[in-house]
Design a protein around this motif. Structure first.
Motif, PDB file in Angstrom:
ATOM      1  N   ARG A   1      14.306  -7.343 -15.527  1.00  0.00           N
ATOM      2  CA  ARG A   1      15.571  -7.067 -14.980  1.00  0.00           C
ATOM      3  C   ARG A   1      16.428  -8.125 -14.228  1.00  0.00           C
ATOM      4  O   ARG A   1      17.830  -7.971 -13.899  1.00  0.00           O
ATOM      5  CB  ARG A   1      15.097  -6.074 -13.393  1.00  0.00           C
ATOM      6  N   PHE A   2      15.777  -9.289 -14.339  1.00  0.00           N
ATOM      7  CA  PHE A   2      16.490 -10.592 -13.822  1.00  0.00           C
ATOM      8  C   PHE A   2      17.217 -11.477 -15.086  1.00  0.00           C
ATOM      9  O   PHE A   2      17.786 -12.390 -14.856  1.00  0.00           O
ATOM     10  CB  PHE A   2      15.593 -11.486 -12.903  1.00  0.00           C
ATOM     11  N   TRP A   3      16.630 -10.995 -16.218  1.00  0.00           N
ATOM     12  CA  TRP A   3      17.069 -11.819 -17.556  1.00  0.00           C
ATOM     13  C   TRP A   3      18.454 -12.049 -17.533  1.00  0.00           C
ATOM     14  O   TRP A   3      18.898 -13.157 -17.807  1.00  0.00           O
ATOM     15  CB  TRP A   3      16.546 -11.140 -18.464  1.00  0.00           C
ATOM     16  N   LEU A   4      19.349 -11.005 -17.280  1.00  0.00           N
ATOM     17  CA  LEU A   4      20.911 -11.290 -17.439  1.00  0.00           C
ATOM     18  C   LEU A   4      21.345 -12.143 -16.449  1.00  0.00           C
ATOM     19  O   LEU A   4      22.133 -13.132 -16.857  1.00  0.00           O
ATOM     20  CB  LEU A   4      21.414  -9.808 -17.396  1.00  0.00           C
ATOM     21  N   LEU A   5      20.950 -12.097 -15.257  1.00  0.00           N
ATOM     22  CA  LEU A   5      21.328 -13.130 -14.219  1.00  0.00           C
ATOM     23  C   LEU A   5      20.747 -14.405 -14.355  1.00  0.00           C
ATOM     24  O   LEU A   5      21.598 -15.562 -14.424  1.00  0.00           O
ATOM     25  CB  LEU A   5      20.923 -12.574 -12.849  1.00  0.00           C
ATOM     26  N   TRP A   6      19.542 -14.702 -15.145  1.00  0.00           N
ATOM     27  CA  TRP A   6      19.279 -15.945 -15.585  1.00  0.00           C
ATOM     28  C   TRP A   6      19.959 -16.529 -16.655  1.00  0.00           C
ATOM     29  O   TRP A   6      20.426 -17.726 -16.319  1.00  0.00           O
ATOM     30  CB  TRP A   6      17.643 -15.860 -16.062  1.00  0.00           C
ATOM     31  N   CYS A   7      20.604 -15.680 -17.435  1.00  0.00           N
ATOM     32  CA  CYS A   7      21.393 -16.065 -18.477  1.00  0.00           C
ATOM     33  C   CYS A   7      22.723 -16.513 -18.057  1.00  0.00           C
ATOM     34  O   CYS A   7      23.222 -17.643 -18.160  1.00  0.00           O
ATOM     35  CB  CYS A   7      21.553 -14.930 -19.616  1.00  0.00           C
TER      36      CYS A   7
ATOM     37  N   LEU B   1      26.215 -20.970 -16.154  1.00  0.00           N
ATOM     38  CA  LEU B   1      26.900 -21.598 -14.993  1.00  0.00           C
ATOM     39  C   LEU B   1      26.505 -22.946 -14.746  1.00  0.00           C
ATOM     40  O   LEU B   1      27.318 -24.052 -14.372  1.00  0.00           O
ATOM     41  CB  LEU B   1      26.776 -20.891 -13.673  1.00  0.00           C
ATOM     42  N   TRP B   2      25.138 -23.090 -14.673  1.00  0.00           N
ATOM     43  CA  TRP B   2      24.523 -24.445 -14.581  1.00  0.00           C
ATOM     44  C   TRP B   2      25.077 -25.372 -15.743  1.00  0.00           C
ATOM     45  O   TRP B   2      25.629 -26.652 -15.244  1.00  0.00           O
ATOM     46  CB  TRP B   2      23.237 -24.520 -14.753  1.00  0.00           C
ATOM     47  N   LEU B   3      25.316 -25.378 -16.988  1.00  0.00           N
ATOM     48  CA  LEU B   3      25.732 -25.806 -17.969  1.00  0.00           C
ATOM     49  C   LEU B   3      27.272 -26.246 -17.883  1.00  0.00           C
ATOM     50  O   LEU B   3      27.682 -27.426 -17.863  1.00  0.00           O
ATOM     51  CB  LEU B   3      25.743 -25.190 -19.325  1.00  0.00           C
ATOM     52  N   ILE B   4      27.895 -25.279 -17.421  1.00  0.00           N
ATOM     53  CA  ILE B   4      29.462 -25.745 -17.136  1.00  0.00           C
ATOM     54  C   ILE B   4      29.898 -26.610 -16.044  1.00  0.00           C
ATOM     55  O   ILE B   4      30.697 -27.561 -16.080  1.00  0.00           O
ATOM     56  CB  ILE B   4      30.240 -24.244 -16.738  1.00  0.00           C
ATOM     57  N   VAL B   5      28.864 -26.630 -14.888  1.00  0.00           N
ATOM     58  CA  VAL B   5      29.381 -27.435 -13.845  1.00  0.00           C
ATOM     59  C   VAL B   5      28.764 -28.976 -14.069  1.00  0.00           C
ATOM     60  O   VAL B   5      29.038 -29.769 -13.164  1.00  0.00           O
ATOM     61  CB  VAL B   5      28.623 -26.865 -12.326  1.00  0.00           C
ATOM     62  N   GLN B   6      28.153 -29.004 -15.297  1.00  0.00           N
ATOM     63  CA  GLN B   6      27.866 -30.472 -15.473  1.00  0.00           C
ATOM     64  C   GLN B   6      29.101 -31.201 -16.212  1.00  0.00           C
ATOM     65  O   GLN B   6      29.134 -32.594 -16.332  1.00  0.00           O
ATOM     66  CB  GLN B   6      26.684 -30.420 -16.750  1.00  0.00           C
TER      67      GLN B   6
END
Length: 310
Positions: free
Chosen positions: A14-20, A25-30
């Motif tokens: 149930r958390f997989w979509l949020l993990w994705c 978001l982590w990739l973008i803020v690099q």
């Protein structure tokens, strides 16, 4: 509150979509900061088109607070406000995941001596702030300079709550989170000489408020600032922040403690607070959180200022 802890349950499907979403978001803020500003503005433009209710609330607030501006001026401010909100989404992620050294390069801090002086004197501090769109990154940048505790309301999604609290505390390692309704906990920290972030600029209903002017409108204004200062024997230190237009980062201004505060009456204190709120917002209106029904609670007999759609 206890420190956030990772739980094996976060691997549940149930958390997989949020993990994705978090991973993307982590990739973008690099990306470089100037690029994030441009992407944020684009996101804000999209939000302006699709977030109908919030767009209407923000527009109504601008009508109420800036009647002296032309419609064209308010429209420009309206769109800039959504651009600022879009940028804030990535600023939140920057504060969670950027390294301390990378984030620190964006900070331009003024008035830190006021917090240091209070610390030397063993006095608690109510860091009186506002709901600007730069709230998250401003708190992270200031937290690198001085330990600031915060009022906190647990998020309904436990994984998001973990990520958010862990992200907030990584730049402010000695900070403590106090549940928003834990008045005793807050007073205990103030009496121990700690500094607590607190924003009195939203509508929390009539029960714990008095009606005093804000932008010429009677606004329900919480009296808690006075109560906390008196019972916690604390200083009230105003704090504002702004995203600099030249893209060089953020200006954080810690102002001198309010003198003779609390005063003779809570109403007089609230008038004084709202005068500061109004001036601070006028200094940087495009970065304020206008998508909040600030004037929802009305004095008895006064008509509503928002329609059902905002």
């Amino acid at each position: 509150m206890d420190r956030p802890r990772f739980r094996a349950a976060f691997f549940h499907p149930r958390f997989w979509l949020l993990w994705c979403g978090l991973g993307l978001l982590w990739l973008i803020v690099q990306l470089p900061y100037p690029v994030l500003l441009r992407i944020g503005r684009a996101l804000g433009a999209l939000m302006y088109r699709v977030a109908g209710d919030r767009r209407r609330i923000a527009w109504r607030n601008l009508e109420l607070c800036f009647p002296e501006k032309s419609v064209a001026e308010r429209k420009r401010l309206h769109k800039e406000n959504f651009a600022s909100t879009g940028i804030a989404f990535f600023e939140m992620a920057m504060s969670w995941w950027w390294s301390r050294s990378r984030l620190a390069k964006l900070a331009h801090v003024e008035g830190l001596e006021h917090l240091k002086q209070a610390q030397r004197e063993g006095k608690g501090v109510i860091l009186m702030a506002l709901h600007f769109t730069t709230l998250e990154i401003g708190a992270a940048l200031l937290g690198q300079q001085h330990t600031i505790d915060g009022m906190y309301r647990e998020h309904k999604n436990p994984l998001f709550d973990y990520i958010q609290r862990r992200g907030r505390e990584r730049h402010n390692l000695d900070s403590l989170a106090v549940e928003r309704d834990d008045v005793r906990g807050m007073l205990k920290l103030l009496r121990a000489g700690r500094a607590i972030w607190y924003a009195p600029d939203q509508d929390y209903g009539a029960k714990q408020s008095v009606f005093v002017p804000l932008f010429g409108i009677q606004a329900a204004t919480v009296t808690a600032t006075s109560k906390f200062a008196r019972l916690g024997k604390a200083l009230v230190v105003p704090f504002v922040q702004e995203r600099l237009a030249d893209g060089s980062g953020y200006r954080l201004v810690i102002q001198a403690p309010l003198e003779a505060f609390p005063g003779e009456t809570e109403e007089a204190d609230c008038i004084r607070i709202n005068q500061w709120v109004e001036q601070s917002v006028r200094d940087c209106p495009e970065q304020y959180l206008w998508a909040h029904r600030r004037f929802k609670t009305r004095p008895p007999g006064e008509p509503k200022l928002y329609d059902k759609r905002g």
